[in-house]
Write a protein that holds these residues in place. Structure first.
Motif, mmCIF file in Angstrom:
data_model
loop_
_atom_site.group_PDB
_atom_site.id
_atom_site.type_symbol
_atom_site.label_atom_id
_atom_site.label_comp_id
_atom_site.label_asym_id
_atom_site.label_seq_id
_atom_site.Cartn_x
_atom_site.Cartn_y
_atom_site.Cartn_z
ATOM 1 N N UNK A 86 0.805 -1.098 -0.009
ATOM 2 C CA UNK A 86 0.123 -0.099 -0.145
ATOM 3 C C UNK A 86 0.812 1.215 0.066
ATOM 4 N N UNK A 87 1.891 1.258 0.825
ATOM 5 C CA UNK A 87 2.793 2.398 0.972
ATOM 6 C C UNK A 87 3.363 2.651 -0.548
ATOM 7 N N UNK A 88 3.927 1.391 -1.327
ATOM 8 C CA UNK A 88 4.529 1.528 -2.402
ATOM 9 C C UNK A 88 3.485 2.080 -3.475
ATOM 10 N N UNK A 89 2.503 1.569 -3.353
ATOM 11 C CA UNK A 89 1.403 2.226 -4.167
ATOM 12 C C UNK A 89 1.195 3.640 -4.299
ATOM 13 N N UNK A 90 0.927 4.245 -2.874
ATOM 14 C CA UNK A 90 0.768 5.468 -2.648
ATOM 15 C C UNK A 90 1.930 6.395 -3.209
ATOM 16 N N UNK A 91 3.116 5.855 -2.825
ATOM 17 C CA UNK A 91 4.343 6.854 -3.172
ATOM 18 C C UNK A 91 4.686 6.772 -4.817
ATOM 19 N N UNK A 92 4.283 5.717 -5.209
ATOM 20 C CA UNK A 92 4.301 5.405 -6.830
ATOM 21 C C UNK A 92 3.234 6.362 -7.408
ATOM 22 N N UNK A 93 2.045 6.306 -7.184
ATOM 23 C CA UNK A 93 1.006 7.214 -7.503
ATOM 24 C C UNK A 93 1.402 8.741 -7.444
ATOM 25 N N UNK A 94 1.624 9.006 -5.939
ATOM 26 C CA UNK A 94 1.935 10.506 -5.819
ATOM 27 C C UNK A 94 3.023 10.945 -6.751
ATOM 28 N N UNK A 95 4.263 10.430 -6.662
ATOM 29 C CA UNK A 95 5.112 10.735 -7.464
ATOM 30 C C UNK A 95 4.916 10.871 -8.849
ATOM 31 N N UNK A 96 4.363 9.707 -9.660
ATOM 32 C CA UNK A 96 4.067 9.809 -10.905
ATOM 33 C C UNK A 96 3.132 10.980 -11.220
#
Length: 174
Positions: A86-96
């Motif tokens: 979940x943390x990786x998904x959140x970080x990837x979506x926000x940074x992308x």
């Protein structure tokens, strides 16, 4: 708010913006050199202004990406940041998503090919942010370059000039 998360996010964003700025700076510097060698002196000032806008805009966009990512991970609930996927998904979506600022900067000064190239970098930025999300959130220490280590003056003073240069390179590289 969790301590140090925003600072590590900013370090991440400045690294992303620095890579983009270095790339655009190299490309536009080569263009300026080619224009001056071919005798198109009237195009050189405009190319230098475009280069300054691209390099500065890339650094600014990287800082925005990093601050946004750091604030998001700092304000996210613990149950969201404690689970890796979940943390990786959140970080990837926000940074992308925030990397779209880089696309806007390039769209102002570049053509269609640089914009397409920058848009191809959006998933890469998201993937790298997802990989570094544990360190940015402060839950792991896999990426040493996100964790600040300030050398003490006594450590640096005893080194020769080669040792000082090596310490600076290691500080920037790690």
């Amino acid at each position: 708010m969790k301590r140090g998360v925003v600072v590590r996010g900013l370090r991440f964003g400045l690294a992303v913006g620095g890579v983009c700025a270095l790339g655009w700076g190299a490309v536009w510097t080569a263009g300026v050199v080619v224009a001056s060698v071919l005798g198109h002196r009237h195009a050189v000032p405009a190319a230098l202004v475009s280069e300054a806008v691209l390099v500065g805009g890339s650094l600014f966009a990287g800082a925005v990406v990093g601050l946004g990512l750091g604030v998001t991970l700092a304000l996210a609930p613990g149950r969201l940041t404690s689970h890796g996927p979940l943390r990786r998904l959140l970080a990837g979506v926000v940074a992308g998503t925030l990397f779209l600022g880089e696309v806007v900067v390039v769209g102002v000064e570049g053509g269609i090919l640089p914009v397409l190239l920058t848009m191809a970098g959006m998933p890469v930025t998201g993937a790298v942010a997802a990989a570094c999300s544990g360190d940015i959130a402060g839950l792991s220490r896999r990426h040493a370059w996100l964790w600040p280590r300030t050398p003490l003056w006594a450590d640096v003073r005893g080194l020769t000039w080669r040792g000082r240069l090596r310490a600076v390179v290691q500080l920037l590289w790690n």
